[in-house]
Design a protein around this motif. Structure first.
Motif, PDB file in Angstrom:
ATOM      1  N   TRP A  40       0.823  -1.208   0.000  1.00  0.00           N
ATOM      2  CA  TRP A  40       0.000   0.000   0.000  1.00  0.00           C
ATOM      3  C   TRP A  40       0.859   1.261   0.000  1.00  0.00           C
ATOM      4  CZ3 TRP A  40       0.900   2.545   4.580  1.00  0.00           C
ATOM      5  CH2 TRP A  40       1.259   1.782   5.686  1.00  0.00           C
ATOM      6  N   LEU A  41       2.007   1.218   0.661  1.00  0.00           N
ATOM      7  CA  LEU A  41       2.900   2.381   0.648  1.00  0.00           C
ATOM      8  C   LEU A  41       3.586   2.504  -0.711  1.00  0.00           C
ATOM      9  CD1 LEU A  41       4.179   4.726   2.168  1.00  0.00           C
ATOM     10  CD2 LEU A  41       5.919   3.143   3.001  1.00  0.00           C
ATOM     11  N   GLU A  42       3.945   1.384  -1.297  1.00  0.00           N
ATOM     12  CA  GLU A  42       4.601   1.396  -2.595  1.00  0.00           C
ATOM     13  C   GLU A  42       3.664   1.910  -3.690  1.00  0.00           C
ATOM     14  OE1 GLU A  42       7.537  -1.576  -5.095  1.00  0.00           O
ATOM     15  OE2 GLU A  42       6.607  -2.265  -3.249  1.00  0.00           O
ATOM     16  N   THR A  43       2.410   1.504  -3.649  1.00  0.00           N
ATOM     17  CA  THR A  43       1.431   1.951  -4.642  1.00  0.00           C
ATOM     18  C   THR A  43       1.207   3.457  -4.550  1.00  0.00           C
ATOM     19  OG1 THR A  43       0.334  -0.185  -4.531  1.00  0.00           O
ATOM     20  CG2 THR A  43      -0.932   1.639  -5.459  1.00  0.00           C
ATOM     21  N   THR A  44       1.030   3.944  -3.340  1.00  0.00           N
ATOM     22  CA  THR A  44       0.795   5.378  -3.158  1.00  0.00           C
ATOM     23  C   THR A  44       2.029   6.192  -3.536  1.00  0.00           C
ATOM     24  OG1 THR A  44      -0.751   4.897  -1.386  1.00  0.00           O
ATOM     25  CG2 THR A  44       0.095   7.139  -1.496  1.00  0.00           C
ATOM     26  N   SER A  45       3.205   5.711  -3.167  1.00  0.00           N
ATOM     27  CA  SER A  45       4.438   6.417  -3.505  1.00  0.00           C
ATOM     28  C   SER A  45       4.630   6.492  -5.013  1.00  0.00           C
ATOM     29  CB  SER A  45       5.634   5.716  -2.872  1.00  0.00           C
ATOM     30  OG  SER A  45       5.509   5.697  -1.479  1.00  0.00           O
ATOM     31  N   SER A  46       4.325   5.408  -5.709  1.00  0.00           N
ATOM     32  CA  SER A  46       4.439   5.408  -7.171  1.00  0.00           C
ATOM     33  C   SER A  46       3.481   6.420  -7.788  1.00  0.00           C
ATOM     34  CB  SER A  46       4.150   4.018  -7.725  1.00  0.00           C
ATOM     35  OG  SER A  46       5.117   3.105  -7.284  1.00  0.00           O
ATOM     36  N   GLY A  47       2.283   6.496  -7.250  1.00  0.00           N
ATOM     37  CA  GLY A  47       1.315   7.478  -7.737  1.00  0.00           C
ATOM     38  C   GLY A  47       1.779   8.907  -7.516  1.00  0.00           C
ATOM     39  N   LEU A  48       2.371   9.165  -6.363  1.00  0.00           N
ATOM     40  CA  LEU A  48       2.893  10.508  -6.089  1.00  0.00           C
ATOM     41  C   LEU A  48       4.052  10.850  -7.025  1.00  0.00           C
ATOM     42  CD1 LEU A  48       2.867  10.635  -2.194  1.00  0.00           C
ATOM     43  CD2 LEU A  48       1.522  12.037  -3.750  1.00  0.00           C
ATOM     44  N   LEU A  49       4.911   9.881  -7.278  1.00  0.00           N
ATOM     45  CA  LEU A  49       6.047  10.128  -8.166  1.00  0.00           C
ATOM     46  C   LEU A  49       5.612  10.396  -9.605  1.00  0.00           C
ATOM     47  CD1 LEU A  49       8.647   7.541  -6.834  1.00  0.00           C
ATOM     48  CD2 LEU A  49       8.717  10.034  -6.627  1.00  0.00           C
ATOM     49  N   LYS A  50       4.516   9.785 -10.033  1.00  0.00           N
ATOM     50  CA  LYS A  50       4.008  10.027 -11.383  1.00  0.00           C
ATOM     51  C   LYS A  50       3.572  11.475 -11.563  1.00  0.00           C
ATOM     52  CE  LYS A  50       2.381   5.358 -12.287  1.00  0.00           C
ATOM     53  NZ  LYS A  50       1.195   4.496 -12.395  1.00  0.00           N
ATOM     54  N   HIS A  51       3.130  12.103 -10.485  1.00  0.00           N
ATOM     55  CA  HIS A  51       2.625  13.472 -10.552  1.00  0.00           C
ATOM     56  C   HIS A  51       3.560  14.451  -9.831  1.00  0.00           C
ATOM     57  CE1 HIS A  51      -0.984  11.862 -12.287  1.00  0.00           C
ATOM     58  NE2 HIS A  51      -1.095  11.018 -11.280  1.00  0.00           N
ATOM     59  N   LEU A  52       4.827  14.102  -9.755  1.00  0.00           N
ATOM     60  CA  LEU A  52       5.802  14.931  -9.057  1.00  0.00           C
ATOM     61  C   LEU A  52       5.943  16.311  -9.684  1.00  0.00           C
ATOM     62  CD1 LEU A  52       7.819  14.771  -6.699  1.00  0.00           C
ATOM     63  CD2 LEU A  52       9.528  14.018  -8.333  1.00  0.00           C
ATOM     64  N   SER A  53       5.739  16.398 -10.976  1.00  0.00           N
ATOM     65  CA  SER A  53       5.886  17.689 -11.653  1.00  0.00           C
ATOM     66  C   SER A  53       4.896  18.732 -11.131  1.00  0.00           C
ATOM     67  CB  SER A  53       5.722  17.524 -13.162  1.00  0.00           C
ATOM     68  OG  SER A  53       4.441  17.030 -13.455  1.00  0.00           O
ATOM     69  N   LEU A  54       3.774  18.291 -10.580  1.00  0.00           N
ATOM     70  CA  LEU A  54       2.801  19.244 -10.021  1.00  0.00           C
ATOM     71  C   LEU A  54       3.367  19.999  -8.825  1.00  0.00           C
ATOM     72  CD1 LEU A  54      -0.506  17.176 -10.182  1.00  0.00           C
ATOM     73  CD2 LEU A  54       0.195  19.070 -11.656  1.00  0.00           C
ATOM     74  N   LEU A  55       4.353  19.410  -8.156  1.00  0.00           N
ATOM     75  CA  LEU A  55       4.937  20.065  -6.993  1.00  0.00           C
ATOM     76  C   LEU A  55       5.809  21.261  -7.385  1.00  0.00           C
ATOM     77  CD1 LEU A  55       5.850  16.923  -4.875  1.00  0.00           C
ATOM     78  CD2 LEU A  55       3.851  18.402  -4.672  1.00  0.00           C
ATOM     79  N   PHE A  56       6.119  21.390  -8.664  1.00  0.00           N
ATOM     80  CA  PHE A  56       6.894  22.543  -9.110  1.00  0.00           C
ATOM     81  C   PHE A  56       6.019  23.773  -9.330  1.00  0.00           C
ATOM     82  CE2 PHE A  56       9.711  19.033 -10.347  1.00  0.00           C
ATOM     83  CZ  PHE A  56      10.856  19.444  -9.693  1.00  0.00           C
ATOM     84  N   VAL A  57       4.713  23.601  -9.352  1.00  0.00           N
ATOM     85  CA  VAL A  57       3.814  24.735  -9.564  1.00  0.00           C
ATOM     86  C   VAL A  57       3.960  25.772  -8.448  1.00  0.00           C
ATOM     87  CG1 VAL A  57       1.392  25.432  -9.755  1.00  0.00           C
ATOM     88  CG2 VAL A  57       2.223  23.427 -10.997  1.00  0.00           C
ATOM     89  N   PRO A  58       3.943  25.395  -7.153  1.00  0.00           N
ATOM     90  CA  PRO A  58       4.126  26.417  -6.115  1.00  0.00           C
ATOM     91  C   PRO A  58       5.474  27.120  -6.203  1.00  0.00           C
ATOM     92  CG  PRO A  58       3.252  24.399  -5.164  1.00  0.00           C
ATOM     93  CD  PRO A  58       3.628  24.090  -6.572  1.00  0.00           C
ATOM     94  N   ALA A  59       6.513  26.390  -6.574  1.00  0.00           N
ATOM     95  CA  ALA A  59       7.825  27.030  -6.714  1.00  0.00           C
ATOM     96  C   ALA A  59       7.813  28.038  -7.852  1.00  0.00           C
ATOM     97  CB  ALA A  59       8.891  25.965  -6.956  1.00  0.00           C
ATOM     98  N   SER A  60       7.141  27.705  -8.929  1.00  0.00           N
ATOM     99  CA  SER A  60       7.045  28.633 -10.062  1.00  0.00           C
ATOM    100  C   SER A  60       6.264  29.885  -9.678  1.00  0.00           C
ATOM    101  CB  SER A  60       6.370  27.950 -11.246  1.00  0.00           C
ATOM    102  OG  SER A  60       7.087  26.810 -11.620  1.00  0.00           O
ATOM    103  N   VAL A  61       5.207  29.708  -8.920  1.00  0.00           N
ATOM    104  CA  VAL A  61       4.427  30.865  -8.456  1.00  0.00           C
ATOM    105  C   VAL A  61       5.289  31.749  -7.555  1.00  0.00           C
ATOM    106  CG1 VAL A  61       2.457  31.564  -7.033  1.00  0.00           C
ATOM    107  CG2 VAL A  61       2.207  29.712  -8.691  1.00  0.00           C
ATOM    108  N   GLY A  62       6.094  31.117  -6.708  1.00  0.00           N
ATOM    109  CA  GLY A  62       7.000  31.876  -5.848  1.00  0.00           C
ATOM    110  C   GLY A  62       8.007  32.678  -6.656  1.00  0.00           C
ATOM    111  N   LEU A  63       8.511  32.100  -7.736  1.00  0.00           N
ATOM    112  CA  LEU A  63       9.448  32.832  -8.597  1.00  0.00           C
ATOM    113  C   LEU A  63       8.770  34.036  -9.234  1.00  0.00           C
ATOM    114  CD1 LEU A  63      11.370  29.939 -10.368  1.00  0.00           C
ATOM    115  CD2 LEU A  63      12.284  31.585  -8.731  1.00  0.00           C
ATOM    116  N   ILE A  64       7.535  33.866  -9.655  1.00  0.00           N
ATOM    117  CA  ILE A  64       6.800  34.979 -10.272  1.00  0.00           C
ATOM    118  C   ILE A  64       6.568  36.087  -9.244  1.00  0.00           C
ATOM    119  CG2 ILE A  64       4.628  35.632 -11.393  1.00  0.00           C
ATOM    120  CD1 ILE A  64       6.021  33.790 -13.228  1.00  0.00           C
TER     121      ILE A  64
END
Length: 123
Positions: free
Chosen positions: A49-73
């Protein structure tokens, strides 16, 4: 999935509490990831169950760059003033990370008896 997110949030909370109580200059989520790492090392293998959830989070890791991009703006005016030191820090830290990674790879290859690419293997 709920168990995995609960575990991740508990580790983050424990990291936040540790960082605040000890005054460590390390962000709480980083300390929480360290706690998760220790837990995974103790149990040796992650649960499915931890491996499945972690894999799902890693697939959408690029979404975590959105707040950093907003901070840069939001700090564009500051970036215009301090672009040179920031650029130097990014270049120096990137070169240092690559060098440390390469040296670590060579050291581990020698310790395990596997030759690094380009080295002759002597039995």
């Amino acid at each position: 999935m709920l168990r995995a997110f609960t575990l991740l949030l508990i580790c983050q909370l424990a990291g936040e509490v540790t960082a605040v109580l000890t005054g460590l200059p390390i962000p709480g989520p980083v300390v929480g990831l360290f706690y998760l790492l220790i837990g995974l090392m103790v149990y040796r293998t992650p649960t499915p169950w931890l491996e499945t959830t972690s894999s799902g989070l890693l697939k959408h890791l690029s979404l975590l760059f959105v707040p950093a991009s907003v901070g840069l703006i939001q700090h564009a005016d500051r970036l215009q003033v301090e672009w040179l030191p920031l650029l130097a820090a990014v270049i120096i830290s990137t070169v240092a990370a690559i060098a440390v990674g390469a040296l670590t790879f060579v050291a581990v290859a020698r310790l395990t008896g596997h030759p690094a690419q380009g080295e002759d293997h002597k039995p």
